[in-house]
Design a protein around this motif. Structure first.
Motif, PDB file in Angstrom:
ATOM      1  N   ASP A  37      -9.783 -29.152 -35.682  1.00 15.20           N
ATOM      2  CA  ASP A  37      -8.896 -28.479 -34.738  1.00 15.20           C
ATOM      3  C   ASP A  37      -7.674 -27.906 -35.445  1.00 15.20           C
ATOM      4  OD1 ASP A  37      -7.338 -30.748 -35.257  1.00 15.20           O
ATOM      5  OD2 ASP A  37      -8.031 -31.799 -33.471  1.00 15.20           O
ATOM      6  N   SER A  38      -6.567 -27.834 -34.714  1.00 12.58           N
ATOM      7  CA  SER A  38      -5.371 -27.176 -35.236  1.00 12.58           C
ATOM      8  C   SER A  38      -4.776 -27.875 -36.454  1.00 12.58           C
ATOM      9  CB  SER A  38      -4.318 -27.084 -34.126  1.00 12.58           C
ATOM     10  OG  SER A  38      -4.120 -28.350 -33.522  1.00 12.58           O
ATOM     11  N   PRO A  89      -7.793 -23.999 -33.795  1.00 14.34           N
ATOM     12  CA  PRO A  89      -6.852 -24.676 -32.901  1.00 14.34           C
ATOM     13  C   PRO A  89      -7.422 -24.821 -31.498  1.00 14.34           C
ATOM     14  CG  PRO A  89      -5.698 -23.087 -34.263  1.00 14.34           C
ATOM     15  CD  PRO A  89      -7.165 -22.871 -34.512  1.00 14.34           C
ATOM     16  N   GLY A  90      -7.202 -25.982 -30.916  1.00 15.35           N
ATOM     17  CA  GLY A  90      -7.682 -26.238 -29.565  1.00 15.35           C
ATOM     18  C   GLY A  90      -9.089 -26.786 -29.494  1.00 15.35           C
ATOM     19  N   SER A  91      -9.770 -26.892 -30.634  1.00 19.83           N
ATOM     20  CA  SER A  91     -11.153 -27.374 -30.620  1.00 19.83           C
ATOM     21  C   SER A  91     -11.232 -28.845 -30.242  1.00 19.83           C
ATOM     22  CB  SER A  91     -11.800 -27.175 -31.987  1.00 19.83           C
ATOM     23  OG  SER A  91     -11.967 -25.805 -32.275  1.00 19.83           O
ATOM     24  N   THR A  92     -12.314 -29.188 -29.572  1.00 18.37           N
ATOM     25  CA  THR A  92     -12.627 -30.578 -29.277  1.00 18.37           C
ATOM     26  C   THR A  92     -13.952 -30.924 -29.957  1.00 18.37           C
ATOM     27  OG1 THR A  92     -13.984 -30.170 -27.316  1.00 18.37           O
ATOM     28  CG2 THR A  92     -11.582 -30.249 -26.990  1.00 18.37           C
ATOM     29  N   GLN A 118      -7.564 -33.265 -29.512  1.00 18.09           N
ATOM     30  CA  GLN A 118      -7.668 -32.467 -28.286  1.00 18.09           C
ATOM     31  C   GLN A 118      -8.628 -33.068 -27.269  1.00 18.09           C
ATOM     32  OE1 GLN A 118      -5.719 -29.903 -27.489  1.00 18.09           O
ATOM     33  NE2 GLN A 118      -4.659 -30.278 -29.427  1.00 18.09           N
TER      34      GLN A 118
END
Length: 294
Positions: A37-38, A89-92, A118
């Protein structure tokens, strides 16, 4: 030595088994990829709401961070320029399989994974990813890597302690302002100054969920085998300070925070760099057998 003796020796060499083992060599990746993610994307590590891949703890090339890539490149020049950052960014955990597929397509033989913040940082507790779902998604992503790059290796970093971020920022009015305006990780950071029993219990539950994610990561990595290395909760245990956080959100690591993650994670896989790795030798290309000299 007679011509027939020379011919016999040559023929024996050419008929050596195709699976003969080469001399053992230390493990050195040639292409590495950052997944996650981020945090791995380096978000907010060099500017206002920017993705700063150069500052990534994993594949960044900025001298201030001394990423895993920079350290590995110093040992193997063939890695230079083959640092692929696929973190978004924002990945789960739901996005990990797609990133892994792209890493396989880029022929990465070493990937780092840091994902899960996230999955816990959602608008309401009930929306946090269940541990079993998280574990299954990570396992499926690693299975894709094993199938596509069977000789590759994986480093899995633990999810940071979100409650630690609350602890070091809750007394800072600027941090609280960013958290509120940006709605940053509401499950942990909402009502940061509240001392009510309900809010204390909420923070503890979110922290416990992250700890359970890390336990799941340890299980998945152990099941993968010796080609996977979990950091043993090293990132989760880090006592990050405000000096390690981005001044633009007081949540993501700045360059100093990225450097700390790089240092601690690299230390957990240093033995790979001295371990001898034996690989099957490629099948020899038959050469024309010279005619015997009579």
């Amino acid at each position: 030595m007679t011509a027939f003796t020379s011919l016999g020796a040559l023929t024996t060499a050419l008929l050596a088994p195709a699976g003969a083992v080469q001399a053992a060599q230390p493990w050195r990746p040639v292409v590495m990829a950052a997944l996650g993610d981020s945090i791995s994307a380096g978000f907010n590590a060099c500017g206002w709401y920017l993705t700063c891949a150069s500052r990534s703890w994993s594949t960044g090339d900025h001298r201030s961070v001394r990423s895993q890539y920079v350290r590995l490149r110093a040992l193997n020049a063939a890695l230079a320029g083959h640092n692929v950052n696929l973190a978004v960014p924002g990945s789960t955990s739901a996005d990990l399989a797609g990133q892994m597929t792209r890493a396989v397509g880029r022929r990465a033989d070493y990937v780092t994974v840091l994902i899960g913040a996230q999955d816990a940082c959602v608008s309401e507790e009930r929306l946090m990813t269940p541990v079993a779902v998280y574990e299954r998604r990570v396992a499926e992503a690693l299975a894709l890597f094993r199938a596509g790059r069977p000789g590759g290796r994986v480093f899995v970093a633990s999810v940071p302690d979100l409650k630690r971020l609350w602890q070091i920022g809750k007394g800072n009015p600027v941090a609280r302002g960013f958290w509120a305006v940006g709605r940053i990780c509401p499950t942990m950071l909402a009502r940061p100054t509240s001392t009510s029993a309900a809010d204390r219990a909420r923070r503890d539950r979110v922290r416990a969920r992250v700890a359970d994610y890390n336990t799941a990561l340890a299980r998945v990595c152990a099941a993968y085998g010796p080609a996977c290395r979990f950091d043993g909760n090293e990132v989760f245990r880090q006592r990050f300070t405000v000096d390690h956080l981005s001044p633009w959100d007081f949540f993501h690591p700045n360059a100093a925070g990225q450097k700390l993650i790089a240092e601690k994670t690299y230390a957990m896989m240093r033995d790979w760099l001295t371990e001898e790795s034996t690989e099957p030798a490629p099948a020899p290309v038959p050469a024309p057998v010279p005619a015997p000299v009579l």
